[in-house]
Design a protein around this motif. Sequence first.
Motif, PDB file in Angstrom:
ATOM      1  N   ALA A  52       0.843  -1.193   0.000  1.00 45.50           N
ATOM      2  CA  ALA A  52       0.000   0.000   0.000  1.00 45.50           C
ATOM      3  C   ALA A  52       0.875   1.238   0.000  1.00 45.50           C
ATOM      4  O   ALA A  52       1.831   1.334   0.784  1.00 45.50           O
ATOM      5  CB  ALA A  52      -0.923   0.021   1.213  1.00 45.50           C
ATOM      6  N   ASP A  53       0.595   2.172  -0.892  1.00 44.24           N
ATOM      7  CA  ASP A  53       1.255   3.479  -0.922  1.00 44.24           C
ATOM      8  C   ASP A  53       2.780   3.375  -0.958  1.00 44.24           C
ATOM      9  O   ASP A  53       3.496   4.101  -0.258  1.00 44.24           O
ATOM     10  CB  ASP A  53       0.837   4.314   0.300  1.00 44.24           C
ATOM     11  N   GLY A  54       3.283   2.465  -1.775  1.00 48.18           N
ATOM     12  CA  GLY A  54       4.727   2.344  -1.951  1.00 48.18           C
ATOM     13  C   GLY A  54       5.433   1.591  -0.843  1.00 48.18           C
ATOM     14  O   GLY A  54       6.666   1.574  -0.787  1.00 48.18           O
ATOM     15  N   VAL A  55       4.667   0.946   0.049  1.00 48.51           N
ATOM     16  CA  VAL A  55       5.253   0.194   1.161  1.00 48.51           C
ATOM     17  C   VAL A  55       4.800  -1.261   1.077  1.00 48.51           C
ATOM     18  O   VAL A  55       3.604  -1.542   1.048  1.00 48.51           O
ATOM     19  CB  VAL A  55       4.834   0.789   2.524  1.00 48.51           C
ATOM     20  N   VAL A  56       5.750  -2.167   1.040  1.00 54.14           N
ATOM     21  CA  VAL A  56       5.454  -3.599   1.088  1.00 54.14           C
ATOM     22  C   VAL A  56       5.785  -4.098   2.487  1.00 54.14           C
ATOM     23  O   VAL A  56       6.884  -3.868   3.003  1.00 54.14           O
ATOM     24  CB  VAL A  56       6.260  -4.379   0.036  1.00 54.14           C
ATOM     25  N   THR A  57       4.812  -4.762   3.113  1.00 52.22           N
ATOM     26  CA  THR A  57       4.996  -5.325   4.447  1.00 52.22           C
ATOM     27  C   THR A  57       4.981  -6.844   4.348  1.00 52.22           C
ATOM     28  O   THR A  57       4.067  -7.422   3.755  1.00 52.22           O
ATOM     29  CB  THR A  57       3.904  -4.850   5.414  1.00 52.22           C
ATOM     30  N   VAL A  58       5.991  -7.469   4.923  1.00 46.20           N
ATOM     31  CA  VAL A  58       6.126  -8.923   4.925  1.00 46.20           C
ATOM     32  C   VAL A  58       6.023  -9.396   6.367  1.00 46.20           C
ATOM     33  O   VAL A  58       6.811  -8.974   7.223  1.00 46.20           O
ATOM     34  CB  VAL A  58       7.475  -9.364   4.322  1.00 46.20           C
ATOM     35  N   VAL A  59       5.064 -10.272   6.643  1.00 47.05           N
ATOM     36  CA  VAL A  59       4.878 -10.795   7.995  1.00 47.05           C
ATOM     37  C   VAL A  59       5.183 -12.290   8.001  1.00 47.05           C
ATOM     38  O   VAL A  59       4.575 -13.061   7.240  1.00 47.05           O
ATOM     39  CB  VAL A  59       3.445 -10.556   8.507  1.00 47.05           C
TER      40      VAL A  59
END
Length: 256
Positions: free
Chosen positions: A11-18
């Motif tokens: 989202a919005d240029g941010v990739v979050t990896v959990v």
Amino acid sequence: MSDSELLVTSADGVVTVVFNRPQRHNAFTKAMYAEMRALFEDLATRPDVRVVVLRGAGGRAFAAGNDIGDFLDEDDASAYEEWIGEMLAALFDLPQVTIAAIDGVCVGGGLAVATHCDIRIATPESRFGYPIAKTLGNALSAPVLYRCAAAFGEGVTRTMLLTGRLVDAERAYDVGALTEVTEDLNASIDALVGEITFASATTQRASKRQLNAQVRANEVQPDFDRPMLGDVYSGPDFKEGVRAFLAKEKPSFGRG
């Protein structure tokens, strides 16, 4: 939360990896490593992504090393370690700014991932280390060890590996391995992401390229490393370490 072991959102240029194996302290499986490798290869071609945040599910661990069962499935454990190293190199070489957001235990493969990120932040209860000298009896590849020494300093890294001790968040911050220790990890991530996305991507990418080139020049893998790891992983200490780990016993290593 999804049953997937690796949750990726954008989202919005941010990739979050959990990392999503909280019942196993988010220990990495071979499938998780393969997914991360494919993701990092894709992100290397994505100029629309500015930041990559990596974190663990459950509030008890960032990641607690590798799933030991995967080592048993490999004919050559040192080759498996080398394959993991290629994934870590892909993470390190990403043009985006990478953040390890750590809440809890960050050891073994988890620490390897964290030290291949640009920035590390953590909660006060977090702990760091490579306790392999008193658990598995294996060894790190030279590139992984060098990344740890670059983050924590040679002295702390030597103590980690030679004694198996873990380092607390306060000590990690004092030696420069952490940018911040925070009670509110989510708020700190948001603030950090805001700073990064406001700043110049040109400066960030150029700076990372320069810094990584210096690292590559200084951290040359010695010729003996691969054959030495082959001996370690085929030797009696690793065999005993895996047996004891699976049996939930203390290992009895050779003293020679």
